[in-house]
Enzyme design. Structure first.
Site, PDB file in Angstrom:
ATOM      1  N   GLY A   1      24.703  65.929   8.864  1.00 38.15           N
ATOM      2  CA  GLY A   1      23.809  64.773   8.919  1.00 38.15           C
ATOM      3  C   GLY A   1      22.335  65.072   8.873  1.00 38.15           C
ATOM      4  O   GLY A   1      21.522  64.165   9.099  1.00 38.15           O
ATOM      5  N   GLY A   2      21.937  66.295   8.536  1.00 35.98           N
ATOM      6  CA  GLY A   2      20.515  66.630   8.534  1.00 35.98           C
ATOM      7  C   GLY A   2      19.685  65.739   7.624  1.00 35.98           C
ATOM      8  O   GLY A   2      18.620  65.249   8.011  1.00 35.98           O
ATOM      9  N   LYS A   3      20.166  65.502   6.404  1.00 35.93           N
ATOM     10  CA  LYS A   3      19.391  64.675   5.474  1.00 35.93           C
ATOM     11  C   LYS A   3      19.492  63.193   5.832  1.00 35.93           C
ATOM     12  O   LYS A   3      18.532  62.444   5.630  1.00 35.93           O
ATOM     13  CB  LYS A   3      19.836  64.949   4.040  1.00 35.93           C
ATOM     14  CG  LYS A   3      19.426  66.345   3.567  1.00 35.93           C
ATOM     15  CD  LYS A   3      19.819  66.620   2.145  1.00 35.93           C
ATOM     16  CE  LYS A   3      19.327  68.004   1.731  1.00 35.93           C
ATOM     17  NZ  LYS A   3      19.976  69.080   2.494  1.00 35.93           N
TER      18      LYS A   3
ATOM     19  N   CYS B   1      21.467  73.913  -2.552  1.00 40.37           N
ATOM     20  CA  CYS B   1      20.775  75.076  -1.981  1.00 40.37           C
ATOM     21  C   CYS B   1      21.171  76.309  -2.794  1.00 40.37           C
ATOM     22  O   CYS B   1      21.613  77.313  -2.252  1.00 40.37           O
ATOM     23  CB  CYS B   1      21.074  75.236  -0.503  1.00 40.37           C
ATOM     24  SG  CYS B   1      22.828  75.241  -0.065  1.00 40.37           S
TER      25      CYS B   1
ATOM     26  N   CYS C   1      27.478  63.695   0.621  1.00 39.24           N
ATOM     27  CA  CYS C   1      28.017  64.956   1.165  1.00 39.24           C
ATOM     28  C   CYS C   1      27.257  65.249   2.444  1.00 39.24           C
ATOM     29  O   CYS C   1      26.515  66.228   2.540  1.00 39.24           O
ATOM     30  CB  CYS C   1      27.863  66.090   0.152  1.00 39.24           C
ATOM     31  SG  CYS C   1      28.508  65.746  -1.497  1.00 39.24           S
ATOM     32  N   ALA C   2      27.439  64.402   3.441  1.00 44.47           N
ATOM     33  CA  ALA C   2      26.535  64.360   4.595  1.00 44.47           C
ATOM     34  C   ALA C   2      26.645  65.573   5.497  1.00 44.47           C
ATOM     35  O   ALA C   2      25.656  65.973   6.122  1.00 44.47           O
ATOM     36  CB  ALA C   2      26.793  63.087   5.406  1.00 44.47           C
ATOM     37  N   GLY C   3      27.834  66.171   5.603  1.00 43.26           N
ATOM     38  CA  GLY C   3      27.982  67.296   6.512  1.00 43.26           C
ATOM     39  C   GLY C   3      27.522  66.933   7.915  1.00 43.26           C
ATOM     40  O   GLY C   3      27.870  65.880   8.456  1.00 43.26           O
TER      41      GLY C   3
ATOM     42  N   ASP D   1      23.927  66.018  -1.815  1.00 44.53           N
ATOM     43  CA  ASP D   1      23.670  67.394  -1.373  1.00 44.53           C
ATOM     44  C   ASP D   1      24.934  68.176  -1.712  1.00 44.53           C
ATOM     45  O   ASP D   1      25.810  68.378  -0.882  1.00 44.53           O
ATOM     46  CB  ASP D   1      23.379  67.409   0.127  1.00 44.53           C
ATOM     47  CG  ASP D   1      22.902  68.767   0.617  1.00 44.53           C
ATOM     48  OD1 ASP D   1      22.777  69.690  -0.212  1.00 44.53           O
ATOM     49  OD2 ASP D   1      22.665  68.908   1.825  1.00 44.53           O
TER      50      ASP D   1
ATOM     51  N   ASP E   1      31.493  62.292   4.191  1.00 43.61           N
ATOM     52  CA  ASP E   1      31.906  63.619   3.741  1.00 43.61           C
ATOM     53  C   ASP E   1      33.416  63.594   3.577  1.00 43.61           C
ATOM     54  O   ASP E   1      34.119  62.957   4.386  1.00 43.61           O
ATOM     55  CB  ASP E   1      31.496  64.706   4.738  1.00 43.61           C
ATOM     56  CG  ASP E   1      31.401  66.076   4.078  1.00 43.61           C
ATOM     57  OD1 ASP E   1      30.279  66.574   3.885  1.00 43.61           O
ATOM     58  OD2 ASP E   1      32.461  66.637   3.711  1.00 43.61           O
TER      59      ASP E   1
END
EC number: 2.1.1.176
Length: 436
Positions: free
Chosen positions: A245-247, A363, A241-243, A310, A265
């Protein structure tokens, strides 16, 4: 604008939010477009006041003995912004035609000796939605009110140092004028104070160190989740669930040039500016998997050393940054998220090779989205077991695990981070291993 006009604007915007139940940023943007005379300093102050009211709207109403938007705005200005009764009287100037009317006798009495009623329930003291108080109590126990107060505070700006381009000392030096300090837990984190009252938030993305790719904006809790996921190494990773790409970016920096990270994603709009972020970071190890066809991840089934989930969630742990979201969240949205979490965990199980791991992250502070989901997952997938995730804390941070952060999950442990316990956003992190 004078502060009287700013108070009136905040009242107008918050009344619009009560009627239309939409994101606060949308209402603020619309107000700004309709009031072009307001400068950036005015818009910043109005936005801060709107968000500060939303952070504590239950307790502000209880102190004032009124559920009106006006009462909350007046209380926030006098109490949260520390302007006091005298400061409030000064801005409610009858000669300022843009200011709200002067204080009523009842409003004055409430602010002369402001205090919550002795019988105020916990959801009011904690500024949490009443319908969720049972879930929060399960997760937080006797820390409920303290955690709620921490969730109602402003969050500072956290940055993750891109260790492939810089070290923390260099970033701290570059951001010295912003009073940057090391984060308390993440060894690669930097924290920039956001300021109080009408202070403008630091615009860190305009710094040249950011443009050079030396750091990314990322909450310390998210940094810790990424570092724990990377502990033990991996060469083939799926960020499910990269969104934005922060992680993926954090994992790329931590795991080094030999890793291959597949960032996926199921909604390509959530990728946002991920390509720009990858280019700025200077990494060559992230491959975007676009959501095309019936199952674009099928070629990776059974191959991943590490699957980072995530998961889509209610975002209850981010309410410091998005305080309007806690009043818009509805039971139906939670039910939808639980279903999505089960689906994404099942997909992660198919991707994981024997001996590989899943790192489940939300989160959220709600147990329904965290340990409950993993309990249900383990019943569906007995080949997986929860690892002792809490044991990774000290190797990653170099510090002992704080009390209450570790929690039992299945026959292993997970981590629940929170503003009160760890000065981060609220996060849940748990590692599972495919026993083969």
């Amino acid at each position: 604008m004078r502060d009287g006009g700013r108070l009136a604007a905040a009242i107008e915007i918050l009344e619009d939010l009560e009627k239309r139940r939409r994101p606060a940023q949308d209402a603020l943007k619309d107000w700004g477009l309709g009031h072009r005379f307001a400068g950036s300093k005015d818009r910043n102050a109005i936005g801060n006041l709107v968000f500060d009211v939303l952070r504590r709207q239950s307790s502000l109403s209880a102190i004032m003995g009124s559920d009106t938007v006006r009462a909350r705005v007046l209380a926030a200005y006098a109490l949260t912004w520390n302007r006091g009764l005298a400061g409030l009287d000064a801005v409610l100037d009858p000669d300022d035609r843009h200011a709200p009317p002067a204080l009523s006798p009842d409003e004055r009495r409430a602010l002369e000796a402001p205090a919550l009623p002795g019988d105020a329930p916990d959801h009011v003291r904690a500024n949490l939605p009443e319908w969720l108080i049972g879930s929060f109590r399960r997760a937080l126990d006797d820390r409920l009110v303290a955690e709620g107060e921490a969730l109602a505070a402003r969050a500072d700006v956290d940055l993750r140092v891109n260790t492939t381009k810089a070290d923390r000392a260099a970033v701290l030096s570059a951001l010295g004028p912003l009073d940057a300090t090391p984060t308390p837990w993440s060894p690669i984190g930097v924290r920039v104070p956001v300021g109080e009252a009408d202070a403008k938030a630091p615009h860190v993305v305009s710094e040249f160190a950011f443009k050079r790719g030396e750091f990314e904006v990322q909450d310390e809790g998210s940094q810790l989740a990424s570092l724990i996921a990377a502990e033990g190494g991996a060469t083939n990773v799926v960020d499910l669930c990269a969104g934005g790409g922060g992680k993926s970016l954090a994992l790329a920096a931590r795991l080094g040039p030999s890793v291959r990270i597949h960032a996926y994603d199921n909604d390509k709009r959530r990728f946002g500016d991920i390509l720009d972020r990858i280019a700025r970071a200077g990494t060559q190890t992230i491959e975007i998997v676009e959501p095309r066809g019936p199952d674009p991840l099928a070629p990776l089934d059974g191959t991943a050393d590490l699957v980072v989930v995530d998961a889509p969630c209610t975002g209850t742990g981010t309410w410091r940054r998005r305080p309007d979201a806690k009043w818009r969240l509805a039971p139906g949205a939670l039910a939808t998220r639980l279903m999505q979490q089960d689906e994404v965990l099942d997909r992660a199980a198919r991707l994981t090779r024997p001996g590989g791991r899943i790192c489940y992250i939300t989160c959220s502070l709600l147990p329904e989205e965290n340990e409950d989901r993993l309990d249900a997952f383990l019943k569906r997938h007995p080949a997986f077991a929860v690892e002792d995730t809490a044991a990774f804390w000290q190797p990653v941070t170099g510090k002992p695990l704080p009390p209450h952060v570790g929690l039992a999950v299945g026959k292993g442990t997970g981590l629940r981070l929170s503003p009160y316990l760890t000065s981060t956003d609220g996060f849940f992190v748990c590692l599972l291993r495919h026993r083969g």
